[in-house]
Design a protein around this motif. Sequence first.
Motif, PDB file in Angstrom:
ATOM      1  N   LEU A   1       0.828  -1.404  -0.062  1.00 54.33           N
ATOM      2  CA  LEU A   1       0.039  -0.072  -0.169  1.00 54.33           C
ATOM      3  C   LEU A   1       0.938   1.307   0.006  1.00 54.33           C
ATOM      4  O   LEU A   1       0.416   2.263  -0.160  1.00 54.33           O
ATOM      5  N   VAL A   2       2.140   1.068   0.298  1.00 56.82           N
ATOM      6  CA  VAL A   2       3.053   2.469   0.337  1.00 56.82           C
ATOM      7  C   VAL A   2       3.906   2.169  -0.836  1.00 56.82           C
ATOM      8  O   VAL A   2       4.161   1.218  -1.307  1.00 56.82           O
ATOM      9  N   TRP A   3       4.457   3.423  -1.237  1.00 53.69           N
ATOM     10  CA  TRP A   3       5.209   3.542  -2.345  1.00 53.69           C
ATOM     11  C   TRP A   3       6.761   3.101  -2.010  1.00 53.69           C
ATOM     12  O   TRP A   3       7.362   2.986  -2.878  1.00 53.69           O
ATOM     13  N   THR A   4       7.054   3.355  -0.778  1.00 49.17           N
ATOM     14  CA  THR A   4       8.569   3.037  -0.673  1.00 49.17           C
ATOM     15  C   THR A   4       8.700   1.824   0.312  1.00 49.17           C
ATOM     16  O   THR A   4       7.797   1.460   1.189  1.00 49.17           O
ATOM     17  N   ALA A   5      10.032   1.164   0.291  1.00 52.13           N
ATOM     18  CA  ALA A   5      10.246  -0.097   1.237  1.00 52.13           C
ATOM     19  C   ALA A   5      10.418   0.531   2.640  1.00 52.13           C
ATOM     20  O   ALA A   5      10.152  -0.017   3.469  1.00 52.13           O
ATOM     21  N   SER A   6      11.085   1.786   2.686  1.00 53.33           N
ATOM     22  CA  SER A   6      11.383   2.329   4.020  1.00 53.33           C
ATOM     23  C   SER A   6      10.180   3.102   4.348  1.00 53.33           C
ATOM     24  O   SER A   6       9.046   3.597   3.839  1.00 53.33           O
ATOM     25  N   ARG A   7      10.050   3.160   5.984  1.00 57.18           N
ATOM     26  CA  ARG A   7       8.663   3.783   6.438  1.00 57.18           C
ATOM     27  C   ARG A   7       9.223   5.031   7.138  1.00 57.18           C
ATOM     28  O   ARG A   7      10.351   4.988   7.703  1.00 57.18           O
TER      29      ARG A   7
END
Lengths: 162, 340
Positions: B135-141
């Motif tokens: 659901l999120v564009w990056t692997a990192s949060r």
Amino acid sequence: MRFYLLSIWIIVAGFLPGLALADEPVIAVIVSAQAAYTVPVATNDLASVYWRKKLYDNHGKPLHPANLSSDHPLRLRFSQQVLHSSPRSQVGYWNEQYFHGIQPPYTVESQEAMIRYVAYTESAIGYIDACKVDERVKPVIWVTANKILGEAPALRCSTATP
Amino acid sequence: MSTILLRCAVSVISLCMMCKPLLAEEDSSFWDGFRIGGYTSVDLHIPRTETTRLNWNELAMIVTWDKNTRIKFFGELDLEDVASYNHRQGLDFRDAYINPERLYFDVNLTERANVRLGRFLTPLGRWNQLHASPLVWTASRPLATTELFPTFTSGIQFFGTLPFQERSLDYQIYSATMNAQPESRGETQYKDMRGARVALNNVFNFTDENAGLNTIGLNYATYREEQSFGPKYSLLGVDFLIEFNRWELSGEAYTRKIDHGQGGGSGFYLQSAYLIKNDWYWITRLESLHQPDTSNAERWIIGVTKRLKPNQLLKFEVVGGNGEYEDIPRGFTTSFAMMY
């Protein structure tokens, strides 16, 4: 001469698109005509129902909104005017809802399929060309080229959508 | 850990069985209401200073139960840090653990109000509530969404949507009723969580055919650190999402105060995603984290993400800046995530 050109420009820039919009079919939001299956829908609630944020009616019955397929012209217009976004741009939103256990509205392929789904499903809500409404369903909200209305507008039913 | 899981399982089964009499008149079986899904993700990290490693991050199972009554069940059970591989240590399964991420019942009260009972994602901002890899564009949060507040709450939440004209207001009001949290590794433990979030949707009422979602949220919460005499925090936050034409802009900002008005840390992120072509997105993010007792972090991320299918993302990103945190070290990362 300057006034003449200005008049033409106003017609071309403003009036002609208005005419084109006027040819857009009025969309009728429909519920079942059967008393046992019908459900009240307020104009203000329509977007919340289709975003699946409002899941129940005021009697606690689960609502069952239905969409036409994502490339259907009526779906594109309904999505644009009621949800202020295109079906394509909603992919991320529906993935997010899936993550919270919420399914998107049921999808049907044609307006006849929409009528049948809405007519025989409890608390179902759908939409079709207002000129295709028949006795099986009841229109409750109308989506014109630029407004969402709680009362029926005048209809011109010469052209029909697929 | 096994006791917690056993208790969770027994609670869920008991409560589901309590729902069964309500459905006695239904034709279809009680078990027809269950749906099962989930998500998973794999990362390849090539850090600037450490060894290259391959991580299978999680294998998540989502179970929902919905029989068209006022009661619904939702459960998510994750196998976290499933496996990792690097050329020195080889394949390693030792870090794997089971995490009952979410377990709750939703009960519809009125058409505008619902109550949620159980363990849920703390309703602070957007990222925390939508943190799954697909659901999120990056692997990192963003660090501000992990370091400043408890990511889960076990208790009660009232929520709903209030429509007005073209817009609507989502509200979430919550309070922790249980402080014993299942183990979540590497996170500061908090207790006595209370808070509220309101989000205004369709703020700008875009009518362009390329318009998308646009929302602004306000967040407030209070909580304590779990250790004896741990400080009490109050946190204020704002978040937003704007989609228009090919752009998606989002961000969150938080500021935290300790008991007597002392600064308790702050953080923010700003992120953009631009649709280049053929479902390839150009991603940029700036983020910052300031905490009283740890070193500050200022990070930047640039990358590209391909939406392979509506439920699959392939991500490539470079993380830079200062402040080294465990989740994603500075360097290059590629990730594949999917929902099923």
